[in-house]
Design a protein around this motif. Structure first.
Motif, PDB file in Angstrom:
ATOM      1  N   TRP A 278      -8.653   3.007   0.188  1.00  0.00           N
ATOM      2  CA  TRP A 278      -7.404   2.813   0.946  1.00  0.00           C
ATOM      3  C   TRP A 278      -7.711   2.231   2.319  1.00  0.00           C
ATOM      4  O   TRP A 278      -6.959   1.384   2.828  1.00  0.00           O
ATOM      5  CB  TRP A 278      -6.658   4.135   1.107  1.00  0.00           C
TER       6      TRP A 278
ATOM      7  N   MET B 197       0.827  -1.204   0.000  1.00  0.00           N
ATOM      8  CA  MET B 197       0.000   0.000   0.000  1.00  0.00           C
ATOM      9  C   MET B 197       0.863   1.257   0.000  1.00  0.00           C
ATOM     10  O   MET B 197       0.583   2.208  -0.746  1.00  0.00           O
ATOM     11  CB  MET B 197      -0.920  -0.004   1.220  1.00  0.00           C
TER      12      MET B 197
ATOM     13  N   ILE C 276       0.939   4.131  -2.974  1.00  0.00           N
ATOM     14  CA  ILE C 276       0.675   5.546  -2.692  1.00  0.00           C
ATOM     15  C   ILE C 276       1.836   6.417  -3.152  1.00  0.00           C
ATOM     16  O   ILE C 276       1.648   7.451  -3.816  1.00  0.00           O
ATOM     17  CB  ILE C 276       0.404   5.753  -1.195  1.00  0.00           C
TER      18      ILE C 276
END
Length: 325
Positions: free
Chosen positions: A199, A135, A139
């Motif tokens: 997210w 993640m 990002i």
């Protein structure tokens, strides 16, 4: 009321009920979103992030979210002498106007340093908050692609240390959805604290797979992550100001003097912009005499020049027009 105690949250609830629709309309209009895109944002997490801030931090963060930084473009729009304010970026001296996005996308060495520091700080923050490596990589890649004006492409995450492939396969679809949804509303909005709800889903899935403590759930760490992101973005603006205006009082004074001198020379080289009567007053003293004066004198002289330029051009004399005809 009806055996239910009334407390301070009633006032806040009234404010939200009264103003939320107005704020939503403004955001939809400014960002050119539709209602579906608006609902992609984790507004509750953003609101909690603001609650966790000190009043001064909340003020600066709101200015970030609504692009109220006094960039050259904003200053030109606010000023009555907008035409005399240079909208171009002072760091890269390109044809690009300095708006909120350009602060992050500027090609100058100062901006490159700010981008590197921002990505490093965000990576450190996500590691501290136990956000998964896939993640955090997704990002950081999305933000970097936006800052370098590259085509948004979901990163190729093949192998992550200490994370089995089976676990990675469960997370990747959620991350891919979050990446594309964030691209839809803009990665610039990620830096404004407007992160997609996807997210949160991806992070909670990771916490469930790894059986992390409840203190790492999205309800706890996401508001904190948004808050820390906004504070790091504020450092980018501070770095920009130091590059343009100087980090100390002495540097700032020197920069202001150089800028005033350059502007004065420009006006002396283009006196035809002023009416003959204004020329007689403004340029009565030689250039060197004005340049040798104090900074406050130069600034007052420039303000007088701007006032003269802001005045409407007087109409031609009718008798002169008749004669010429």
């Amino acid at each position: 009321h009806d055996k239910t105690p009334i407390h301070s949250f009633v006032y806040k609830h009234f404010l939200f009920t009264h103003y939320d629709s107005l704020i939503q309309e403004r955001i939809l209009r400014k960002e050119k979103w539709n209602h579906t895109q608006f609902k992609l944002v984790a507004w509750d997490q953003y609101r909690l992030a603001l609650y966790q801030m000190l009043p001064e931090q909340r003020h600066h963060s709101s200015r970030i979210t609504h692009c109220l930084w006094p960039t050259n473009t904003v200053l030109a729009q606010r000023s009555k002498h907008g035409n005399s304010i240079e909208k171009r970026c002072s760091r890269c001296n390109s044809v690009h106007h300095e708006d909120w996005n350009h602060i992050f996308q500027c090609s100058s060495s100062s901006a490159n340093e700010s981008r590197t520091n921002l990505l490093a700080k965000l990576n450190q923050t996500m590691n501290t908050l136990r956000i998964s490596v896939p993640m955090s990589q997704t990002i950081l890649v999305g933000i970097e692609q936006w800052m370098t004006k590259s085509t948004p492409v979901f990163p190729n995450i093949l192998n992550v240390p200490n994370l089995p492939i089976s676990h990675l396969d469960q997370i990747l679809p959620l991350l891919r959805t979050a990446f594309h949804e964030q691209t839809s509303i803009g990665w610039d909005n990620f830096l404004k604290g407007r992160i997609c709800r996807s997210w949160i889903s991806a992070h909670d899935q990771y916490c469930e797979i790894r059986r992390l403590d409840s203190k790492y759930q999205s309800s706890v760490i996401m508001p904190r992550f948004i808050r820390l992101t906004l504070l790091e973005v504020l450092q980018v603006w501070k770095h920009r100001n130091e590059a343009i205006h100087g980090a100390t009082y002495e540097e700032n004074l020197l920069i202001q003097t150089m800028e005033a001198d350059n502007k004065i020379r420009q006006y002396f080289n283009d006196t035809e912009r002023f009416t003959p009567s204004d020329q007689h007053i403004l340029f009565a003293l030689p250039l060197e005499t004005i340049l040798n004066n104090s900074l406050s004198y130069k600034q007052n002289w420039l303000a007088l020049c701007n006032d003269c330029l802001a005045q409407p051009t007087p109409p031609l004399d009718e008798d002169a027009n008749t004669t010429s005809t």
